[in-house]
Write an enzyme that holds these catalytic residues in place. Structure first.
Site, PDB file in Angstrom:
ATOM      1  N   ASP A  41       0.832  -1.195   0.000  1.00  0.00           N
ATOM      2  CA  ASP A  41       0.000   0.000   0.000  1.00  0.00           C
ATOM      3  C   ASP A  41       0.870   1.249   0.000  1.00  0.00           C
ATOM      4  OD1 ASP A  41      -2.474  -1.123  -0.121  1.00  0.00           O
ATOM      5  OD2 ASP A  41      -2.936  -0.945   2.010  1.00  0.00           O
ATOM      6  N   LYS A  63      -3.200   3.477  -3.121  1.00  0.00           N
ATOM      7  CA  LYS A  63      -4.356   4.290  -3.493  1.00  0.00           C
ATOM      8  C   LYS A  63      -4.124   5.735  -3.082  1.00  0.00           C
ATOM      9  CE  LYS A  63      -7.644   0.494  -2.592  1.00  0.00           C
ATOM     10  NZ  LYS A  63      -6.657  -0.466  -2.040  1.00  0.00           N
ATOM     11  N   MET A 170      -9.177   9.704   7.102  1.00  0.00           N
ATOM     12  CA  MET A 170      -9.584  10.012   5.736  1.00  0.00           C
ATOM     13  C   MET A 170     -10.693  11.061   5.741  1.00  0.00           C
ATOM     14  SD  MET A 170      -9.496   6.116   4.222  1.00  0.00           S
ATOM     15  CE  MET A 170     -10.213   5.362   5.695  1.00  0.00           C
TER      16      MET A 170
END
Length: 268
Positions: A41, A63, A170
């Site tokens: 990641d 991502k 987030m």
């Protein structure tokens, strides 16, 4: 890459912590060194990838906010494909695989396809990144509980007031809406807020405000992900917070230093 083995390989979902290579567990580091394939990641300890044997296959599936170049179903398929070829696969994740990291989905997919899978816990950013700024998520007499959320849909149902810490992961893109929603509840607009960007990273930065002001301050400073938003009275315990500094400047007696200085320079 090919590995000749007579049996199916393995998958280890390894939590790498918030990004500092020193915060991965001993077991996680050992499994990384033994891996044939590493599926990594963006927010894991990326510098450790440079120390791997040249023969290790590294697959980057990182991502960005709003941009997922490798969909989750393809990541799942990669794990099974390489394990079926007899390889030792490490899925290197930031934080902890089971804390908003889709580790449960990946483990379930591997098991449903007959692949042995083991989860190696990691230090979640929800707790470690506030600590990098000297903020405890709980503190006796200040907060005895916390909630971790990623969106603002659940905010109206959260328990407590400013004495119950809220951690937004987030949450930068929806910060204005989240702050306004929390301010309408028992916390009120004066509830302290901190945003810690790039926790434990070279660009760590802290922005302090309140629920009424934090969205505007974040926009002025150009706050960006990755970042953790901390809402609650514990924010004022940070050695970087103006209220903490004012207390130190006064002659009021204190019971002792309870909050360690941050390990990296942070800007307030």
């Amino acid at each position: 890459m090919s590995v000749a083995r007579d049996r199916v390989g393995t998958v280890h979902l390894v939590g790498g912590g918030p990004g500092d290579p020193g915060l991965i567990t001993v077991l996680g580091r050992r499994l990384l060194d033994e891996a044939d394939v590493v599926i990594a990641d963006r927010l894991g300890p990326r510098s450790l990838l440079d120390e791997l044997d040249p023969g290790v296959l590294v697959i980057d599936v990182g991502k960005l906010p709003g941009h997922h170049p490798v969909p989750q179903d393809e990541i799942n398929a990669l794990l099974v494909e390489h394990a079926r070829a007899g390889r030792r696969v490490v899925r290197l994740k930031g934080g902890d695989p089971y804390v908003l990291g889709r580790g449960g989905e990946e483990a379930a997919y591997c098991r449903s396809n007959g692949i042995p899978v083991e989860v190696i816990p990691g230090v979640t950013s929800a707790i470690s990144v506030p600590a990098a700024a000297g903020i405890p998520v709980t503190h006796r007499g200040v907060a005895n509980g916390f909630t971790v959320v990623t969106g603002h849909e659940l905010l109206p149902s959260l328990p407590g007031g400013s004495d119950h810490t809220v951690l937004l992961l987030m949450g930068i893109s929806g910060l204005a809406a989240s702050a306004a929603m929390l301010a309408e509840g028992p916390r009120g607009g004066d509830c302290p807020v901190a945003i810690i960007e790039d926790g434990y990273g070279p660009n760590q930065r802290v922005t302090f405000g309140s629920l009424a002001t934090i969205a505007g301050l974040a926009a002025e400073r150009g706050v960006r992900s990755p970042a953790v938003v901390v809402v609650g009275d514990v924010v004022t315990l940070s050695p970087l917070h103006p209220r903490y500094r004012n207390q130190l400047a006064s002659d009021e007696p204190r019971s002792g230093r309870l909050i360690p200085e941050p390990s990296r320079k942070a800007l307030s």
